[in-house]
Scaffold this active site. Sequence first.
Site, PDB file in Angstrom:
ATOM      1  N   GLU A 113       4.789  -5.428   6.756  1.00  0.00           N
ATOM      2  CA  GLU A 113       4.179  -4.107   7.421  1.00  0.00           C
ATOM      3  C   GLU A 113       4.881  -4.205   8.878  1.00  0.00           C
ATOM      4  OE1 GLU A 113       2.519  -6.647   5.887  1.00  0.00           O
ATOM      5  OE2 GLU A 113       1.002  -5.910   4.707  1.00  0.00           O
ATOM      6  N   ALA A 135       0.895  -1.361   0.054  1.00  0.00           N
ATOM      7  CA  ALA A 135      -0.177  -0.166   0.032  1.00  0.00           C
ATOM      8  C   ALA A 135       0.738   1.165   0.099  1.00  0.00           C
ATOM      9  CB  ALA A 135      -0.915  -0.003   1.154  1.00  0.00           C
ATOM     10  N   GLU A 159      -0.502  -9.362  -0.645  1.00  0.00           N
ATOM     11  CA  GLU A 159      -2.108  -9.670  -0.454  1.00  0.00           C
ATOM     12  C   GLU A 159      -2.748  -9.573  -1.906  1.00  0.00           C
ATOM     13  OE1 GLU A 159      -2.119  -6.667   2.591  1.00  0.00           O
ATOM     14  OE2 GLU A 159      -2.574  -8.009   3.948  1.00  0.00           O
ATOM     15  N   GLY A 167       0.733  -5.221   0.993  1.00  0.00           N
ATOM     16  CA  GLY A 167      -0.704  -5.013   0.113  1.00  0.00           C
ATOM     17  C   GLY A 167      -0.224  -5.947  -1.246  1.00  0.00           C
TER      18      GLY A 167
HETATM   19  C1  HXC Z   1       5.156   4.294  -1.099  1.00  0.00           C
HETATM   20  C2  HXC Z   1       7.012   3.380  -1.800  1.00  0.00           C
HETATM   21  C3  HXC Z   1       6.792   2.135  -1.171  1.00  0.00           C
HETATM   22  C4  HXC Z   1       5.229   2.093  -0.451  1.00  0.00           C
HETATM   23  C5  HXC Z   1       8.482   1.910  -2.309  1.00  0.00           C
HETATM   24  N1  HXC Z   1       8.296   3.354  -2.339  1.00  0.00           N
HETATM   25  N2  HXC Z   1       7.635   1.297  -1.554  1.00  0.00           N
HETATM   26  N3  HXC Z   1       6.325   4.379  -1.726  1.00  0.00           N
HETATM   27  N4  HXC Z   1       4.779   3.246  -0.487  1.00  0.00           N
HETATM   28  N5  HXC Z   1       4.894   0.955  -0.356  1.00  0.00           N
HETATM   29  C6  HXC Z   1       8.936   4.293  -2.903  1.00  0.00           C
HETATM   30  C7  HXC Z   1      10.197   4.834  -2.280  1.00  0.00           C
HETATM   31  O1  HXC Z   1       9.775   5.621  -1.271  1.00  0.00           O
HETATM   32  C8  HXC Z   1      11.021   5.254  -3.268  1.00  0.00           C
HETATM   33  O2  HXC Z   1      10.753   6.560  -3.526  1.00  0.00           O
HETATM   34  C9  HXC Z   1      10.823   4.252  -4.639  1.00  0.00           C
HETATM   35  O3  HXC Z   1       9.592   3.851  -4.053  1.00  0.00           O
HETATM   36  C10 HXC Z   1      11.892   3.377  -4.908  1.00  0.00           C
HETATM   37  O4  HXC Z   1      12.136   2.663  -3.129  1.00  0.00           O
HETATM   38  P1  HXC Z   1      13.317   2.594  -2.479  1.00  0.00           P
HETATM   39  O5  HXC Z   1      13.035   2.420  -1.179  1.00  0.00           O
HETATM   40  O6  HXC Z   1      14.340   3.511  -3.059  1.00  0.00           O
HETATM   41  O7  HXC Z   1      13.935   1.124  -3.287  1.00  0.00           O
HETATM   42  P2  HXC Z   1      15.064  -0.051  -2.660  1.00  0.00           P
HETATM   43  O8  HXC Z   1      15.979   0.522  -1.781  1.00  0.00           O
HETATM   44  O9  HXC Z   1      15.321  -0.978  -3.854  1.00  0.00           O
HETATM   45  O10 HXC Z   1      14.097  -0.897  -1.667  1.00  0.00           O
HETATM   46  C11 HXC Z   1      12.922  -1.555  -2.116  1.00  0.00           C
HETATM   47  C12 HXC Z   1      12.036  -1.939  -0.984  1.00  0.00           C
HETATM   48  C13 HXC Z   1      11.416  -0.672  -0.133  1.00  0.00           C
HETATM   49  C14 HXC Z   1      12.601  -2.843   0.012  1.00  0.00           C
HETATM   50  C15 HXC Z   1      10.832  -2.467  -1.811  1.00  0.00           C
HETATM   51  O11 HXC Z   1      11.147   0.369  -1.122  1.00  0.00           O
HETATM   52  C16 HXC Z   1      10.395  -0.924   0.884  1.00  0.00           C
HETATM   53  O12 HXC Z   1      10.836  -1.425   1.948  1.00  0.00           O
HETATM   54  N6  HXC Z   1       9.387  -0.549   0.514  1.00  0.00           N
HETATM   55  C17 HXC Z   1       8.251  -0.559   1.660  1.00  0.00           C
HETATM   56  C18 HXC Z   1       7.654  -1.894   1.694  1.00  0.00           C
HETATM   57  C19 HXC Z   1       6.593  -1.972   2.587  1.00  0.00           C
HETATM   58  O13 HXC Z   1       6.888  -1.743   3.613  1.00  0.00           O
HETATM   59  N7  HXC Z   1       5.322  -2.352   2.266  1.00  0.00           N
HETATM   60  C20 HXC Z   1       4.185  -2.610   3.033  1.00  0.00           C
HETATM   61  C21 HXC Z   1       3.544  -1.362   3.017  1.00  0.00           C
HETATM   62  S1  HXC Z   1       2.116  -1.232   4.176  1.00  0.00           S
HETATM   63  P3  HXC Z   1      11.842   7.826  -3.658  1.00  0.00           P
HETATM   64  O14 HXC Z   1      10.703   9.112  -3.946  1.00  0.00           O
HETATM   65  O15 HXC Z   1      12.719   7.840  -2.548  1.00  0.00           O
HETATM   66  O16 HXC Z   1      12.526   7.565  -4.921  1.00  0.00           O
HETATM   67  C22 HXC Z   1       0.919  -2.306   3.270  1.00  0.00           C
HETATM   68  C23 HXC Z   1      -0.114  -2.626   3.974  1.00  0.00           C
HETATM   69  C24 HXC Z   1      -1.192  -3.396   3.463  1.00  0.00           C
HETATM   70  O17 HXC Z   1       1.126  -2.905   2.331  1.00  0.00           O
HETATM   71  C25 HXC Z   1      -2.626  -3.212   4.056  1.00  0.00           C
HETATM   72  C26 HXC Z   1      -3.414  -3.457   2.737  1.00  0.00           C
HETATM   73  C27 HXC Z   1      -3.462  -2.847   1.707  1.00  0.00           C
END
Ligand code: HXC
Length: 256
Positions: free
Chosen positions: A130, A64, A110, A107
């Site tokens: 998460e 998400a 999911e 997400g």
């Molecule tokens: C918003 C995101 C994002 C996310 C990545 N980005 N994931 N933005 N929401 N979930 C953005 C980053 O901010 C960054 O933007 C760009 O995408 C590239 O990501 P990087 O982190 O620079 O890349 P990398 O170093 O290769 O790392 C990849 C990654 C990391 C390991 C996937 O991005 C990460 O940990 N992302 C979050 C994963 C996460 O926690 N997902 C769960 C979310 S909560 P900029 O502008 O800096 O370039 C969820 C709840 C579900 O899903 C509930 C129901 C839907």
Amino acid sequence: MNEPILSEVKGHVAIVTLNRPDVLNALSVELMDKLIAVLEGFDRDANVRVIVLAGSEKAFAAGADIGDMAEASFLDMYERNNLARWTRIKQVRKPIIAAVSGFCLGGGCELAMHCDMIVASESAQFGQPEINIGVMPGAGGTQRLTRAIGKFRAMELILTGRFIPAAEAYEAGLVTKVVAKEQFLAEAIRLAETIASKSPVAARLAKEAVLAVDELGLTPGLDYERKLFYSLFATFDQKEGMKAFLEKRKPRFEGK
Ligand code: HXC
């Protein structure tokens, strides 16, 4: 230019692509609204028999959109109730194949698990991270991942946030098949075309029966299956399929 969902139809297969490359296909509210509308549209389209849902080679979806939620209060989230709409994906009756490469997290994982099959590139990484940002799965992860891979593996992934590579996801039962990175989309489309060559009405009812395993016990499940099986004898495709077998020719299914 910045359309978060792209789609096209090839023969009887619809290909829907998540398209927010700058943020690894983070699932914004707008993206999810459009995705649900497109999936429902293809579910109604008589020409479409199977749907492929893909991301890019780098990311199916990294979860998400954290920016959408970071400042939200409990009441904001509760009132928005954005996750309730995901039920509409579950209600799509046509088979959906997720074509997954790169990050498939939170997400995103999911969303892949809302699909009926998952074709993964060998570079795919699955996870429910998460916990790393102070929350937990909210779009079915605790339920669907546990059903897919069992309590003891799901618990580890959900409580540690560890990512697992495609090979481990396959071995655990989360993934239908793993293919080379260059092949994941073509392979998902090939699988979709194979299914699209069968009776579409039989495929839809079979999907419904398989999904009923999560809702029904064994005896009601068997009863439900039997009734769906009998109901297919009201279709042209059953007559055609069995006649073609006896006449030693290929069937021509019409979905009626
Ligand atoms: C918003 C995101 C994002 C996310 C990545 N980005 N994931 N933005 N929401 N979930 C953005 C980053 O901010 C960054 O933007 C760009 O995408 C590239 O990501 P990087 O982190 O620079 O890349 P990398 O170093 O290769 O790392 C990849 C990654 C990391 C390991 C996937 O991005 C990460 O940990 N992302 C979050 C994963 C996460 O926690 N997902 C769960 C979310 S909560 P900029 O502008 O800096 O370039 C969820 C709840 C579900 O899903 C509930 C129901 C839907």
